[in-house]
Design an enzyme around this catalytic site. Structure first.
Site, PDB file in Angstrom:
ATOM      1  N   ASP A  87       0.861  -1.171   0.000  1.00 17.22           N
ATOM      2  CA  ASP A  87       0.000   0.000   0.000  1.00 17.22           C
ATOM      3  C   ASP A  87       0.909   1.236   0.000  1.00 17.22           C
ATOM      4  OD1 ASP A  87      -2.125   1.747   0.066  1.00 17.22           O
ATOM      5  OD2 ASP A  87      -3.209   0.695   1.640  1.00 17.22           O
TER       6      ASP A  87
HETATM    7  C1  BGC Z   1      -5.053   3.354   0.497  1.00 15.66           C
HETATM    8  C2  BGC Z   1      -5.270   2.441  -0.681  1.00 15.66           C
HETATM    9  C3  BGC Z   1      -5.162   3.237  -1.963  1.00 15.66           C
HETATM   10  C4  BGC Z   1      -3.801   3.867  -2.017  1.00 15.66           C
HETATM   11  C5  BGC Z   1      -3.503   4.616  -3.311  1.00 15.66           C
HETATM   12  C6  BGC Z   1      -3.793   4.172   0.355  1.00 15.66           C
HETATM   13  O1  BGC Z   1      -3.722   5.149   1.335  1.00 15.66           O
HETATM   14  O2  BGC Z   1      -5.002   2.565   1.670  1.00 15.66           O
HETATM   15  O3  BGC Z   1      -6.507   1.810  -0.579  1.00 15.66           O
HETATM   16  O4  BGC Z   1      -5.388   2.419  -3.075  1.00 15.66           O
HETATM   17  O5  BGC Z   1      -3.693   4.781  -0.924  1.00 15.66           O
HETATM   18  O6  BGC Z   1      -4.237   5.767  -3.429  1.00 15.66           O
END
Ligand code: BGC
Length: 733
Positions: free
Chosen positions: A280
């Site tokens: 993530d």
């Molecule tokens: C979130 C993800 C998201 C990613 C990219 C993160 O903070 O947990 O779900 O896809 O950011 O934007």
């Protein structure tokens, strides 16, 4: 955690998956895979270490981006997120094409429930209990997104959660693994059909943070992991999700981003996930915050070893892996394994000119009207009518004057916080305009804004609102928690009505008129007192571009509500975590002292999982089974007659639950094992049939192995998890 590779016999009887969910590659797919493996190997053999690491690098677009373009040309950046502008996308594609090996890039955004047209938020999709609708929705969103040049979405979010304090329940399908698996599969299929690869997320346990606090750790036993949290991932894999995103949280004390038993042993080996696993956002760097890495190099080494193939936005791989190889702390074989997965995914997505297969973008865009139609369909079926005393809804012709109250009725906010910025916002009808157009001739719609903002944080004119309500026969109070109260990083301890909305509600309730409460929310709310006083409560979620139009159709009675709760509504925050599928206890809750409840509040939820009313009523009868028992390889057909006993057409979600009475470990008091949404004309009856496979009744032992234990099962069929029509069957040796 002690995961080992286990004999195939166990793998074929995974529980809770729809019977058709086990991946069965056909001969053509097998041939294509063999071809891809060979192409990947040949390409890998030509790559320098720097080019390999470039393929594992997944930064976010940063302005000015000339430096990033140069890195793409040098083969040091192989993928990018948040590039939305078509000119920027073109520049990056050309840069990749100008690199030595011309490896195409992954371009990803969070096209969660929107690209341009916003669909209802995902929890609302689950509230339709109609996975084909979700599939069509995802396809439409993907088509809009892919037409723009993007090829990967960070969706679907398939985390199971029993805790509405956690703001991200808005993005998922609620508390149940069976429903969650059905929606995970539908959403993956839909996005892929629209031309995007998917990233099912967040693996794993992100929806179970202690205290409901986002990013907090989860404690999950191995049996529970397999029973409750993995089924949606199994379904997403079976539906072909090319990528999976690892979660930020720890599971039993170890961050998932550095958790080899989970990422490599469970996900890649046990579940057989062939695609790539990404971290993530900046999660590799955050291993330092978790206290499991000394510095960036240590974090990168641990994540790579765990099985994280793609480094989202931390730059840890790009900055440290080359030196790690040089000093012998990073194994080239681990880099190669990750690069193989990344390249294979790019081949499977059809990004290389010589890809044998691939997700293909539609040749022509979908007409905006078609996308809107799909958004409207989801919205219509997602609203959940929790209560409707005295048939307060739909608005009856005899309600000559209707007072619509609340700034939410003027809102066109579509809650698409993950939608890309900078696109022209599509025309969105307000609830006030939509209802104005739909009240009957001879009826009058009065309106008062009451609040200074859509979610009622402060009053604009309380007295005017009360005066307007006094002049009406029926009051419709439109409330919302639409102030970024749900979503990432929005855990809450107060799940009541926000701001001064409760104060106005109380004042209106005192007028003693029929009072309809419409609430836009991204999570279950604890609204016991409010629900007790309102005549009707309609949960509208955050319904998107077409949402308020659909809402007006429902309020005016053109369409009957058919949504059902995908998550339990608690009476109070003190009841959380709460879900319908708890285990029995030594002293099952009865409402008395010394049983498993509370002394200051009933133990039952305010509204149970699966609950939702229509404008008509349904009766269940004639429960029958094709046999009284089945073997461990067998199946039984369950049938039930459903009759529309009201005076108008409606849709009902017929739900099937089971309970194993005695087993080696306590089994949930109820578990959803089947559902079907049907339409019935008034006075008509339909027989609904479900196949119950013994393998779907398996649970998992401490090593995550499925166990089908002989014994007696109860089954319950009805319109919610509180269904009363019951029968029994046996699984024999
Ligand atoms: C979130 C993800 C998201 C990613 C990219 C993160 O903070 O947990 O779900 O896809 O950011 O934007």
């Amino acid at each position: 955690m002690r995961f080992r590779l286990i004999p195939l016999i166990f793998l074929v009887c995974f529980s809770s998956l729809p019977a058709n969910a086990t991946p069965q590659p056909n001969p053509a797919a097998r041939t294509a895979e063999a071809e891809i493996t060979a192409k990947v190997q040949a390409l890998l053999a030509r790559m320098t270490l720097s080019e390999k690491i470039g393929q594992l690098n997944f930064p976010s677009l940063a302005f000015p981006f000339e430096a990033q373009l140069a890195e793409v040309r040098q083969g040091r950046v192989g993928n990018m997120l948040n590039v939305v502008n078509p000119d920027h996308l073109k520049a990056f594609k050309e840069a990749a094409a100008a690199s030595r090996l011309k490896v195409p890039m992954l371009f990803a955004i969070d096209a969660i429930h929107a690209f341009r047209i916003t669909f209802p938020v995902p929890i609302a999709w689950a509230a339709t209990w109609n996975p084909p609708l979700a599939e069509r929705a995802a396809e439409a969103i993907a088509t809009e997104t892919a037409q723009n040049g993007i090829n990967l979405t960070f969706a679907p979010m398939i985390d199971i959660s029993r805790d509405p304090r956690w703001g991200r329940v808005i993005e998922g399908a609620g508390e149940d693994p069976f429903l969650g698996a059905a929606f995970a599969a539908a959403r993956v299929k839909g996005y892929r059909a629209g031309g995007l690869a998917t990233s099912a997320k967040h693996f794993v346990g992100y929806g179970a943070p202690e205290g409901g606090r986002d990013y907090n750790g989860a404690q999950i036993s191995d049996a529970e992991l397999f029973d409750r949290y993995l089924p949606p991932f199994q379904a997403a894999i079976a539906a072909g999700s090319e990528t999976i995103m690892a979660s930020f949280n720890t599971v039993n004390g170890v961050p998932v981003t550095a958790n080899r038993p989970l990422i490599t042993d469970v996900l890649k080996e046990r579940l057989g996930f062939p695609g790539l696993v990404m971290s993530d956002f900046v999660a590799i760097t955050e291993l330092i915050n978790h206290g499991v890495a000394d510095d960036l190099a240590d974090a990168a080494r641990k994540a790579l070893h765990a099985g994280i193939d793609l480094d989202m936005a931390s730059g840890a791989y790009a900055r440290t892996l080359e030196a790690g190889v040089a000093d012998g702390r990073v194994a080239t074989a681990e880099i190669d394994a990750a690069v193989r997965r990344v390249l294979a995914v790019k081949y499977r997505m059809g990004l290389f000119p010589d890809s044998p297969v691939g997700v293909r973008t539609r040749a022509s865009p979908m007409a905006e009207s078609d996308v809107r139609t799909r958004a409207r369909e989801v919205a219509r079926e997602s609203f959940v009518l929790l209560k409707n005393d005295g048939a307060a809804l739909p608005i009856a012709p005899q309600s000559g004057t209707v007072a619509l109250i609340g700034a939410a009725a003027l809102s066109t906010n579509d809650h698409s916080w993950y939608g890309p910025a900078g696109l022209t916002k599509p025309a969105t009808e307000t609830l006030r305009a939509a209802l104005e157009a739909r009240v009957g001739s001879g009826q009058k719609l009065l309106f008062a804004e009451a609040f200074a903002d859509p979610c009622g944080l402060s009053f604009k004119n309380k007295d005017e609102a009360i005066a307007t309500a006094k002049a009406a026969d029926l009051i419709v109070l439109a409330l919302s928690e639409d102030c970024t109260f749900s979503g990432e990083g929005t855990s809450r301890v107060d799940l009541g009505l926000s701001g001064v909305q409760g104060e106005l509600f109380d004042a209106l309730a005192e007028l003693g008129k029929p009072l309809v409460l419409v609430i836009e929310t991204g999570r279950p709310l604890a609204i016991e007192e409010v629900a007790a006083k309102a005549s009707a409560v309609l949960i509208a979620w955050h319904p998107g571009t077409e949402g308020r139009t659909a809402l007006a159709e429902i309020l005016a009675g053109a369409i009957a509500p058919s949504g059902k709760l995908p998550m339990t509504f608690p009476r109070s925050v003190g009841q959380i975590p709460i879900a319908y599928n708890d285990l029995p206890t030594s002293r099952p809750a009865k409402g008395d002292r010394y049983t498993t409840g509370y002394i200051d509040e009933p133990w039952t939820p305010l509204y149970p999982f699966g609950h939702g009313l229509s404008y008509t009523t349904f009766a269940y009868s004639g429960l029958g089974l094709s046999a009284p028992d089945m073997t461990r390889n067998g199946r039984i057909e369950v049938r039930v007659d459903v009759t529309n006993t009201g005076s108008r057409a409606g849709q009902e979600v017929v739900q099937l639950y089971t309970r194993q009475l005695v087993a080696e470990r306590s089994r949930p008091v109820r578990e959803l094992k089947g559902f079907e949404k049907i339409s019935l004309a008034p006075g008509t009856r339909r027989t609904v049939r479900f196949w119950l496979n013994a393998r779907d009744l398996a649970y998992h032992d401490d090593e995550g192995r499925p166990v089908i234990e002989p014994g007696t099962f109860r089954l319950f069929v009805g319109g919610s998890s509180a269904a009363e029509l019951a029968g029994s069957f046996e699984i024999t040796e």
